[in-house]
Enzyme design. Structure first.
Site, mmCIF file in Angstrom:
data_model
loop_
_atom_site.group_PDB
_atom_site.id
_atom_site.type_symbol
_atom_site.label_atom_id
_atom_site.label_comp_id
_atom_site.label_asym_id
_atom_site.label_seq_id
_atom_site.Cartn_x
_atom_site.Cartn_y
_atom_site.Cartn_z
ATOM 1 N N GLU A 93 -11.603 39.144 12.835
ATOM 2 C CA GLU A 93 -12.615 38.374 13.782
ATOM 3 C C GLU A 93 -13.234 37.453 12.708
ATOM 4 O O GLU A 93 -14.316 37.668 12.016
ATOM 5 C CB GLU A 93 -13.452 39.353 14.250
ATOM 6 N N LYS A 151 -9.093 38.071 16.346
ATOM 7 C CA LYS A 151 -10.108 37.996 17.424
ATOM 8 C C LYS A 151 -10.667 36.709 16.898
ATOM 9 O O LYS A 151 -11.744 36.585 16.272
ATOM 10 C CB LYS A 151 -11.035 39.277 17.577
#
Length: 341
Positions: free
Chosen positions: A180, A222
Site C-alpha cells: 500500500e 493497494k
C-alpha cells in the site's frame, strides 16, 4: 521458495481475487478507531471496538461483495457476540482474514516532510503467530505527502525499499502481501501533480519489489487513485480520475499482478464508489482485477447509523450491506448514482 508455500500463496490469491468482490479494511489502529468513535459520540473501549467489528463481520450476505478483510492484530484474538473467534466468523462466510503488520510512521531522517513506516523487526515471527490465529495475507502502508518539495527522491526510494522488504518476508512465510503506497489527498495540488507523484512512487515500488525477488503473481497492490488535493478549487470528475489513474497503472504495474484494490483515502463514500465504477467502465479489459479495499468509504455510513448503541445494530448492518453491494457493483462497472437510494 518451496512448492507448498507457492501453493499456499496461490490458494489465498484465488480466494481473495474474485470478480465483483473487494476487501474490507477494518484494521484501524487503537488511536484511529478512537477518532472514528469520537466523531459519533462514542467512547472507544476494547469492548466497544470488539462489538463494532463483530457487527460488521456478522452482517448477513456481505460475502457476496467482500472476499477479504484486513484486521488489526488485536482483532485476531477477539470473539463475536456468540463466542466465535472473529477470524473464524469471516472464514465461515468464505472471507479471507488478513492482518495489518506495520507499526506506524515516523519522520524520515534527512528527508524533511517525508515519513517512513516501522515494523520490520520480528516480522517473520509475528506472521507465524498471525497464521495460527487464522490470517492468510498481510498489509503494510507507506504514505507520501505532496508539497513543492515532497516526496523527495530519498523518501520515494526509502519507502519503496520498506514495502519490498516487507513483501519478501511475507511471501517467505506463506502470506500474500498487500503493498500500500498511499499518496495523500491532503493539500491544494492539481490532478497533474498527483499524477506525477503517483507515477514516480509506484514505479519505484515495483523496481524495489523486483530487486527483492517478490513474486508478482502473489502480490496485491493497494494504491490511491489520482486525485486533486482536497483544498484544490477544481474538483475532478469520475471520468477524469479514472483516465489519470489508469494511465499511471498502465505505465507502472506489471500485468502479472492479479489485483489492484484501491484505498479510498479520504474520499466520501459516494465519490470512492463512483470513481471505482468509472475506472472499470473505462478499462474493462485490464490485465488486473480493479477493485476496492476501503475503510472509511465502506464503514462510515454504518458507523453513523450504529452510533455506538447495540439497539442500532440491525440498522447499521443494513447500511453496511448496501455500501458493500454498491462497491461490489462498482468493481464490475455496474454502479450508477440512482442505486444510492
Amino acid at each position: 521458495m518451496n512448492r507448498s508455500t507457492e501453493d499456499e500463496l496461490q490458494a489465498t490469491i484465488t480466494d481473495m481475487v474474485v470478480p465483483c468482490k473487494g476487501i474490507l479494511a477494518a484494521d484501524e489502529s487503537t488511536p484511529t478507531i478512537a477518532k472514528r468513535f469520537a466523531a459519533i459520540g462514542a467512547t472507544s473501549t476494547v469492548e466497544l471496538q470488539r462489538a463494532y467489528r463483530s457487527l460488521l463481520f456478522t452482517t448477513p450476505g456481505i460475502e457476496k461483495f467482500i472476499s477479504g478483510a484486513i484486521l488489526f492484530e488485536d482483532t485476531l484474538e477477539q470473539i463475536a457476540d456468540d463466542g466465535t473467534p472473529l477470524p473464524e466468523v469471516l472464514v465461515r462466510k468464505g472471507i479471507v482474514p488478513g492482518v495489518k503488520v506495520d507499526k506506524g510512521k515516523i519522520p524520515l531522517a534527512n528527508a524533511f516532510g517525508d515519513e517512513i513506516t516501522q515494523g520490520l523487526d520480528g516480522l517473520a515471527e509475528r506472521l507465524r503467530i498471525y497464521k495460527v490465529q487464522g490470517a492468510r495475507f498481510a498489509k503494510w502502508r507507506e504514505v507520501y505527502s505532496i508539497s513543492e518539495q515532497n516526496p523527495t527522491i530519498l523518501g520515494i526510494e526509502a519507502n519503496a525499499e520498506m514495502l519490498a522488504r516487507y513483501a519478501a518476508v511475507c511471501q517467505e512465510e506463506g502470506f500474500v502481501p498487500i503493498v500500500e503506497p498511499e499518496v495523500l489527498i491532503d493539500g491544494n495540488h492539481t490532478l497533474e501533480r498527483c499524477f506525477e507523484v503517483t507515477e514516480a512512487v509506484i514505479h519505484a515500488v515495483f523496481q524495489a519489489l523486483h530487486r527483492h525477488r517478490v513474486i508478482m503473481e502473489y502480490t496485491v497492490l493497494k494504491p490511491s487513485m489520482v486525485l486533486p488535493g482536497k483544498e484544490h478549487p477544481v474538483k475532478a470528475s469520475p471520468e477524469q480520475v479514472a483516465a489519470a489513474t489508469i494511465k499511471v497503472l498502465r505505465r507502472t504495474v506489471p500485468a502479472a499482478v492479479p489485483s489492484i484494490n484501491f484505498l479510498s483515502g479520504g474520499q466520501l463514500p459516494e465519490e470512492a464508489t463512483a470513481n471505482l465504477n468509472a475506472i472499470n467502465i473505462l478499462f474493462p479489459n485490464a490485465p488486473w482485477a480493479l477493485s476496492f479495499s476501503y475503510a472509511r468509504a465502506l464503514q462510515q455510513p454504518a458507523l453513523k447509523a450504529w452510533a455506538g448503541k447495540a439497539e442500532n445494530g440491525f440498522a447499521a448492518q443494513q447500511v453496511f450491506y448496501h455500501r458493500a453491494q454498491l462497491n461490489g457493483w462498482a468493481s464490475c462497472g455496474k454502479y450508477n448514482s440512482e442505486l444510492e437510494k
